[in-house]
Design an enzyme around this catalytic site. Structure first.
Site, PDB file in Angstrom:
ATOM      1  N   ASP A   1       0.848  -1.194   0.000  1.00 39.70           N
ATOM      2  CA  ASP A   1       0.000   0.000   0.000  1.00 39.70           C
ATOM      3  C   ASP A   1       0.886   1.247   0.000  1.00 39.70           C
ATOM      4  OD1 ASP A   1      -2.334   1.759   0.552  1.00 39.70           O
ATOM      5  OD2 ASP A   1      -3.328  -0.104   1.115  1.00 39.70           O
TER       6      ASP A   1
ATOM      7  N   HIS B   1      -3.647   5.975   2.766  1.00 39.16           N
ATOM      8  CA  HIS B   1      -4.462   4.798   2.450  1.00 39.16           C
ATOM      9  C   HIS B   1      -3.942   3.546   3.153  1.00 39.16           C
ATOM     10  CE1 HIS B   1      -6.250   1.575  -0.064  1.00 39.16           C
ATOM     11  NE2 HIS B   1      -7.236   2.438  -0.248  1.00 39.16           N
TER      12      HIS B   1
ATOM     13  N   SER C   1     -11.096  -1.978  -0.752  1.00 37.85           N
ATOM     14  CA  SER C   1      -9.847  -1.917   0.009  1.00 37.85           C
ATOM     15  C   SER C   1     -10.042  -2.444   1.424  1.00 37.85           C
ATOM     16  CB  SER C   1      -9.343  -0.473   0.089  1.00 37.85           C
ATOM     17  OG  SER C   1      -8.884  -0.007  -1.153  1.00 37.85           O
TER      18      SER C   1
END
Length: 551
Positions: free
Chosen positions: A169, A214, A371
């Site tokens: 990520d 994120h 996600s």
């Protein structure tokens, strides 16, 4: 003083020689012969290993060739890159694909963007289902608390203790909710090439697709310790951040492949990817190497694009779709036969980061996206490995079958089927149901003979790769419609060169109208039900000379 020519752009080619002659010096000599000794800036073309430090012979065959080329609006860098890939593949007898950013995953808007629950992909201040008000509703939705209470067999542990989860990520932050969850000894930054995966939390004002924070959002779903407001599915697992993207939307598959390799070589037992693109052969190779070594690999199905993106679309990777607090599919989730199982992904509470503030502001907010669904499943996988212990699972099913055993049990025991799931036909689009940790953990480990190995060609055949983006068409329909698009015979589609197939997948993934022209029923759009001349004109605006020459 003369500035840099704005029409000069960087390209990366991902290369795998087909024969045994893959020595780097001979490859460099071949590149110099085919592309010239210097790139557009007068520098030698760079040739480096895609997987530095790899010991597996198959991984050692993969290379990255990079340099500068002339490109412009009339003939952009993607077309130049595919032209280069085609000539290198032909002249050097190699599998070659350009490493181009793909927007196939779906945009996650800023926190003050769209507010409608069916339209937003990131944090939203819109209406949430009442069942998502509790900050730990996801933990209860997958029955993680009940799983924690199960006594583990000898050698096992609870709550994911001792399991390393590789998070491919944007890296880690100092968000207080994740204190104690990160590994700072094993982290790695693929982008900067160092051992510090800290997320710089930069949102470039001119780049709306950036995803700062994120990696923190997704990691909090996996392993928040519960000392603050949030609680993860596996609150004793350890998260290994592998920074490989600045944006989960604009993904370079070569960087993701390297990240999978780095997570694997650092001892991660679970690798989770909350991102997606078009994929390429080297990413599949890295995933296979991890599976062979007893790793469970999974990825998000995708957001707002209608197709399951790579690597979730690969048969070697578990594809996870998203559901909500009412145990119904999230409207923004990608869906299709490639999806294995679903998990909560709408209105999921996460350790949120607002990178626009100075300094960045940490808080807890609800976000949407697959996600968070795959992060939830990663937490469940950590619970399963810790409960039985990795050594015990390996002794039972064999090292190369750990991933297959986990998926087998998720399908046979470790899920629940909500009311209406079968009646609505959701099992064909969103997998067997919603993962259920409390049903998964006590299920007996299968015998090795009961497992069906993943059978997939080393390089997917053209029709299989095209079918991944042309959802809803049979293999024969794919042949017929792609043939008409290219102005060739249906049987010729099976023999298209790898670079041509790669470009078609890229163009179809990036151009919704082009894809709709091949998949929509008659009357749904302005294009005819078969592509013909109108769709060919769409493709000709972007296709490389190499693609046109291939047909």
């Amino acid at each position: 003083m003369r500035g840099r020519d704005p029409t000069v752009a960087s390209v990366r080619l991902l290369v795998r020689p087909r024969g045994d002659d893959d020595h780097p010096e001979r490859l460099r000599q071949g590149i110099d012969r085919v592309l010239g000794a210097a790139d557009e800036l007068g520098r030698p073309w760079a040739v480096e290993s895609l997987f530095p430090g790899a010991t597996e012979p198959e991984l050692q065959r993969h290379w990255v060739v990079s340099g500068a080329v002339q490109a412009g609006p009339a003939y952009d860098v993607t077309r130049v890159a595919y032209d280069l890939a085609a000539v290198v593949a032909r002249e050097l007898d190699a599998d070659v694909e350009p490493d181009l950013p793909s927007s196939a995953y779906g945009v996650e808007p800023r926190e003050d963007d769209a507010v409608d629950i069916g339209e937003s992909l990131g944090d939203t201040r819109g209406v949430h289902l009442p069942g998502s008000d509790d900050l730990t509703w996801v933990v209860d939705a997958v029955r993680a608390r009940a799983a924690w209470a199960l006594p583990p067999p000898p050698g096992g542990a609870d709550r994911g203790a001792g399991v390393l989860v590789g998070s491919v990520d944007t890296g880690y932050t100092d968000h207080q909710e994740l204190a104690g969850a990160w590994s700072f000894d094993l982290d790695h930054d693929v982008l900067d090439g160092d051992e510090d995966a800290r997320d710089p939390l930069r949102r470039r004002w001119y780049m709306p697709l950036d995803s700062p924070g994120h990696g923190t959002h997704t990691a909090s779903v996996i392993g928040c310790r519960g000392a603050g407001a949030l609680l993860g599915v596996a609150p004793r697992a350890t998260i290994v951040p592998i920074r490989s993207v600045k944006s989960v939307v604009q993904v370079l598959d070569g960087d993701v492949a390297r990240a999978v390799h780095e997570a694997h070589r650092r001892g991660c037992r679970v690798i989770t990817m909350s991102l997606g693109g078009r994929g390429f052969f080297g990413l599949r190779t890295a995933i296979r190497a991890a599976l062979d070594d007893g790793v469970i690999v999974m990825a998000a199905a995708g957001n707002k694009v209608g197709i399951v993106v790579a690597p979730a679309s690969y048969p070697e990777c578990i594809a996870v779709a998203a559901t909500n607090a009412d145990s119904e599919p999230w409207p923004g989730s990608s869906r299709g036969p490639a999806v294995d199982v679903s998990a909560p992904g709408e209105s999921v509470w996460v350790a949120s980061v607002d990178a626009r503030a100075d300094p960045p502001a940490f808080s807890e907010r609800r976000h949407h996206g697959t996600s968070f669904a795959v992060a939830t499943l990663a937490g469940v996988a950590a619970l399963w490995i810790a409960h039985h212990s990795h050594d015990r699972i390996v002794a039972r099913v064999g090292r190369a079958n750990v991933h297959a055993a986990f998926l087998h049990l998720v399908r046979s025991h470790g899920h629940r089927v909500p009311p209406g799931w079968t009646e609505h036909g959701w099992e064909e689009l969103y997998g067997v149901g919603i993962v259920d940790a409390a049903s998964l953990l006590p299920a007996p480990l299968p015998d090795e003979a009961d497992l069906v190995p993943t059978e997939a060609p080393e390089v997917a055949d053209p029709v299989s790769r095209l079918s991944a983006v042309l959802v809803g068409l049979s293999r024969e329909e794919v042949r017929v419609r792609v043939a008409e698009l290219l102005g060739t015979a249906p049987q010729a589609v099976d023999d298209l060169p790898l670079a041509a197939v790669s470009e078609l997948v890229y163009r179809l993934g990036e151009d919704d109208m082009l894809r709709a022209g091949l998949t929509a029923p008659p009357g749904d759009i302005e294009l005819p039900d078969r592509p013909g001349a109108a769709a060919r004109r769409l493709l000709e605006r972007t296709a490389s000379r190499a693609l046109r020459a291939a047909v």
